[in-house]
Enzyme design. Structure first.
Site, short mmCIF file in Angstrom:
data_model
loop_
_atom_site.label_atom_id
_atom_site.label_comp_id
_atom_site.label_asym_id
_atom_site.label_seq_id
_atom_site.Cartn_x
_atom_site.Cartn_y
_atom_site.Cartn_z
N ASP A 27 0.80 -1.05 0.23
CA ASP A 27 -0.09 0.01 -0.20
C ASP A 27 1.17 1.17 0.02
OD1 ASP A 27 -2.49 1.38 0.11
OD2 ASP A 27 -2.05 1.71 2.32
N ASP A 29 -0.36 5.20 0.80
CA ASP A 29 -0.77 5.98 1.70
C ASP A 29 -0.39 5.47 3.07
OD1 ASP A 29 -1.34 8.36 0.26
OD2 ASP A 29 -2.95 7.27 -0.73
#
Length: 343
Positions: A27, A29
């Site tokens: 991922d 963010d």
């Protein structure tokens, strides 16, 4: 290698995770960056993992930017990446839409450039108005400055009976100044206005996992994320292992309360966890041990005893809490047990 069946405690690994798995599905963010700036230890950790032969792929529910833009940003931060290394929920939702519409269909796009580029990649034509004869509505994160009128356009079209798709339903998104509303909050606006339910593509749902596997060709992947309800649940749904890093939205108390589908295989402070083995959590009667810590359920709460690395303390607390909760959510008081860990 898979620890999917063991959801009662974090797993151990005798070798570095970057050696035990061929591909890290990262991922962005809250894991690699926040508010556009690299998170501490991310750049050097990823460089070492890559140098050791691990394939790095960046999997994000944020549909705002194109893979080219994301790769350029990563490279500027010191994490060399190509557009092909980036998989977005915009790409996943575009494939989902294309599977249900005719080639060349017009689609009302409520979102940013990343969504429009992904739709065009699938042979669809993004349009701006409900009056442009769209065959469907697709909604993705459009940034903090998205005009309120865009939600009105979506509502007009959906109320006419058009199918509605959403890239993802993350309620929040981490930034440099804190936690802000995400695409899920915007989806709720349209849901309230229309009473409709969208088809959702992003993590933790299968379309995103399918898109990731198709684009990376991973054989032994590990999902690396900061969110229990997207990254970790997505790994659970895809039948792959996961590493939770505590650099984003999930805190220690939320981790202890996680139901089985939100329990990561491993937990670490940040991306340095890719470069090391993971300590074993072992049963000790009605308690669990890891490093210098022992944790158990006593008198309706979690009790932590010992000393050592704070992450080892969190790991044994997870084991005690998850075992007590079984297939449910741990309702024990956890504040006192966590107080001394500084997490």
């Amino acid at each position: 290698m898979s620890h999917q069946q063991n959801r009662s405690r974090p797993a151990g690994s005798s070798t570095a995770l970057s050696e035990a798995y061929d591909t890290a599905l990262l991922d962005l963010d809250g894991v690699v960056y926040a508010g556009g700036e690299a998170i501490g230890h991310a750049v050097e950790s990823l460089a070492r993992a890559r140098a050791g032969g691990m394939h790095l792929a960046y999997v994000t529910n944020n549909a705002l930017r194109t893979p080219d833009a994301v790769a350029e940003h990563l490279t500027e931060l010191g994490v060399p990446a190509e557009a092909s290394d980036v998989i977005t929920s915009a790409q996943a939702v575009a494939r989902l839409v294309a599977d249900q519409l005719l080639p060349g269909a017009r689609v009302l796009a409520i979102g940013g450039e990343g969504l429009r580029v992904a739709l065009r990649e699938r042979g669809l034509v993004p349009v701006e108005s409900a009056d442009d004869d769209p065959a469907a509505v697709v909604q993705g994160y459009g940034g903090p400055d998205m005009a309120w009128g865009r939600f009105a356009e979506a509502s007009y079209a959906i109320r006419r009976g058009l199918p509605w798709f959403a890239s993802n339903t993350d309620l929040t998104i981490p930034g440099a100044r804190g936690i802000a509303p995400g695409n899920g909050a915007a989806v709720e606006v349209v849901r309230i206005a229309t009473g409709a339910e969208p088809q959702v593509a992003g993590k933790p749902l299968p379309p995103m996992h399918r898109e990731t596997v198709l684009r990376t060709g991973a054989k032994r992947p590990i999902v690396v994320g900061d969110r229990l309800d997207t990254d970790i649940e997505g790994a659970f749904n895809g039948g792959v292992d996961s590493l939770l890093v505590l650099t984003g939205v999930t805190d220690a108390a939320q981790l202890l309360a996680a139901p089985p589908q939100h329990r990561p295989t491993y937990v670490d402070r940040d991306l340095r966890g890719l470069l090391t083995g993971q300590p074993e959590v072992t049963p000790a009667g009605d308690a669990y041990r890891c490093g210098g810590w022992t944790a158990a359920v006593r008198g309706g709460g979690l009790v932590l005893e010992g000393e050592g690395e704070a992450l080892d303390g969190l790991r044994v607390l997870c084991a005690a809490a998850w075992t007590f909760a079984g297939p449910g959510v741990c309702g024990l008081e956890t504040g006192k047990a966590l107080a001394g860990l500084g997490l």
